[in-house]
Design a protein around this motif. Structure first.
Motif, PDB file in Angstrom:
ATOM      1  N   UNK A   1      27.569  30.098  39.358  1.00 17.29           N
ATOM      2  CA  UNK A   1      27.879  30.767  39.178  1.00 17.29           C
ATOM      3  C   UNK A   1      27.383  32.055  39.821  1.00 17.29           C
ATOM      4  N   UNK A   2      26.123  31.752  41.156  1.00 20.40           N
ATOM      5  CA  UNK A   2      25.032  32.872  41.749  1.00 20.40           C
ATOM      6  C   UNK A   2      26.719  32.886  43.518  1.00 20.40           C
ATOM      7  N   UNK A   3      27.134  32.357  43.637  1.00 22.96           N
ATOM      8  CA  UNK A   3      28.102  32.608  44.224  1.00 22.96           C
ATOM      9  C   UNK A   3      30.083  33.444  43.699  1.00 22.96           C
ATOM     10  N   UNK A   4      29.354  32.338  42.777  1.00 18.63           N
ATOM     11  CA  UNK A   4      30.862  34.222  42.084  1.00 18.63           C
ATOM     12  C   UNK A   4      30.635  35.038  41.897  1.00 18.63           C
ATOM     13  N   UNK A   5      29.244  35.471  41.368  1.00 18.97           N
ATOM     14  CA  UNK A   5      28.164  36.441  40.995  1.00 18.97           C
ATOM     15  C   UNK A   5      28.611  37.452  42.184  1.00 18.97           C
ATOM     16  N   UNK A   6      28.217  36.780  44.344  1.00 22.03           N
ATOM     17  CA  UNK A   6      28.198  37.310  44.706  1.00 22.03           C
ATOM     18  C   UNK A   6      29.604  37.759  45.163  1.00 22.03           C
ATOM     19  N   UNK A   7      30.248  37.142  44.656  1.00 23.82           N
ATOM     20  CA  UNK A   7      31.938  38.135  45.127  1.00 23.82           C
ATOM     21  C   UNK A   7      32.244  38.500  44.279  1.00 23.82           C
ATOM     22  N   UNK A   8      32.334  38.820  43.066  1.00 20.91           N
ATOM     23  CA  UNK A   8      32.620  39.929  42.189  1.00 20.91           C
ATOM     24  C   UNK A   8      31.904  41.062  42.378  1.00 20.91           C
ATOM     25  N   UNK A   9      30.168  41.014  43.156  1.00 26.57           N
ATOM     26  CA  UNK A   9      29.582  42.332  43.790  1.00 26.57           C
ATOM     27  C   UNK A   9      30.672  42.690  44.822  1.00 26.57           C
ATOM     28  N   UNK A  10      30.275  41.902  45.621  1.00 31.35           N
ATOM     29  CA  UNK A  10      31.887  41.628  46.783  1.00 31.35           C
ATOM     30  C   UNK A  10      32.616  42.869  47.332  1.00 31.35           C
ATOM     31  N   UNK A  11      33.436  42.900  45.608  1.00 29.28           N
ATOM     32  CA  UNK A  11      34.748  43.550  45.761  1.00 29.28           C
ATOM     33  C   UNK A  11      34.434  45.303  45.535  1.00 29.28           C
ATOM     34  N   UNK A  12      33.046  45.751  45.037  1.00 34.26           N
ATOM     35  CA  UNK A  12      33.013  47.402  45.776  1.00 34.26           C
ATOM     36  C   UNK A  12      33.665  47.866  44.335  1.00 34.26           C
ATOM     37  N   UNK A  13      34.584  48.787  44.309  1.00 33.90           N
ATOM     38  CA  UNK A  13      35.246  49.724  44.009  1.00 33.90           C
ATOM     39  C   UNK A  13      36.785  48.706  43.339  1.00 33.90           C
ATOM     40  N   UNK A  14      36.958  47.649  43.781  1.00 34.17           N
ATOM     41  CA  UNK A  14      38.114  47.451  43.377  1.00 34.17           C
ATOM     42  C   UNK A  14      37.628  46.466  42.074  1.00 34.17           C
ATOM     43  N   UNK A  15      36.626  46.186  41.867  1.00 33.09           N
ATOM     44  CA  UNK A  15      36.248  45.054  40.206  1.00 33.09           C
ATOM     45  C   UNK A  15      36.290  46.521  39.634  1.00 33.09           C
ATOM     46  N   UNK A  16      36.841  46.680  38.210  1.00 33.39           N
ATOM     47  CA  UNK A  16      36.489  47.513  37.710  1.00 33.39           C
ATOM     48  C   UNK A  16      34.997  46.779  35.688  1.00 33.39           C
ATOM     49  N   UNK A  17      35.266  45.753  35.975  1.00 30.13           N
ATOM     50  CA  UNK A  17      34.311  44.952  34.748  1.00 30.13           C
ATOM     51  C   UNK A  17      35.188  43.187  34.533  1.00 30.13           C
ATOM     52  N   UNK A  18      33.634  42.269  34.749  1.00 31.83           N
ATOM     53  CA  UNK A  18      33.994  41.101  34.404  1.00 31.83           C
ATOM     54  C   UNK A  18      33.454  40.570  33.554  1.00 31.83           C
ATOM     55  N   UNK A  19      32.647  39.778  32.862  1.00 27.84           N
ATOM     56  CA  UNK A  19      32.373  39.252  31.908  1.00 27.84           C
ATOM     57  C   UNK A  19      33.178  37.347  31.765  1.00 27.84           C
ATOM     58  N   UNK A  20      32.956  36.630  30.762  1.00 23.93           N
ATOM     59  CA  UNK A  20      32.669  35.608  30.524  1.00 23.93           C
ATOM     60  C   UNK A  20      33.675  35.313  28.739  1.00 23.93           C
ATOM     61  N   UNK A  21      34.704  34.960  28.396  1.00 21.46           N
ATOM     62  CA  UNK A  21      34.530  34.717  27.262  1.00 21.46           C
ATOM     63  C   UNK A  21      33.394  33.556  26.538  1.00 21.46           C
ATOM     64  N   UNK A  22      33.490  33.747  25.564  1.00 24.31           N
ATOM     65  CA  UNK A  22      32.018  32.325  24.773  1.00 24.31           C
ATOM     66  C   UNK A  22      32.975  32.017  23.380  1.00 24.31           C
ATOM     67  N   UNK A  23      32.428  30.730  23.656  1.00 22.78           N
ATOM     68  CA  UNK A  23      33.168  29.720  22.474  1.00 22.78           C
ATOM     69  C   UNK A  23      32.507  29.791  21.135  1.00 22.78           C
ATOM     70  N   UNK A  24      32.563  29.157  20.451  1.00 23.84           N
ATOM     71  CA  UNK A  24      32.017  28.494  19.154  1.00 23.84           C
ATOM     72  C   UNK A  24      30.434  28.735  19.388  1.00 23.84           C
TER      73      UNK A  24
END
Length: 96
Positions: free
Chosen positions: A21-44
């Motif tokens: 997760x920490x590396x994933x979040x760093x990656x997403x934050x590094x995308x800058x304006x390319x990233x519009x939004x993101x988040x996990x799907x949740x199970x029951x």
């Protein structure tokens, strides 16, 4: 162009998600304006079991290449990844 990256986790891979997760979040934050939004799907059980990442890319191929660079993908978390062109037609802040 906007693309939805729809990811489904492999069964019983929650620890892989948590470990990366920490590396994933760093990656997403590094995308800058390319990233519009993101988040996990949740199970029951309210635990994450997939992801939705909305990115701005020049082409489907570029969006797929970007999705492949996600640390979650590199760690083998996902059972499947689908990348689809998406049109933000309602409540798009860029269209205001």
């Amino acid at each position: 162009m906007l693309f939805a990256v729809l990811c489904t986790d492999k069964p019983d891979h929650l620890q892989v998600r948590l470990d990366n997760r920490p590396e994933h979040l760093n990656f997403l934050n590094s995308l800058g304006e390319k990233l519009k939004f993101a988040g996990p799907f949740l199970g029951d059980d309210e635990k994450p079991n997939g992801s939705l990442v909305m990115i701005d890319a020049e082409s489907l191929e570029a969006a797929k290449a970007l999705a492949a660079e996600d640390p979650y993908a590199k760690a083998g978390l996902f059972e499947s990844v689908t990348v689809k062109r998406w049109n933000w037609s309602v409540k798009n802040p860029d269209a205001a």
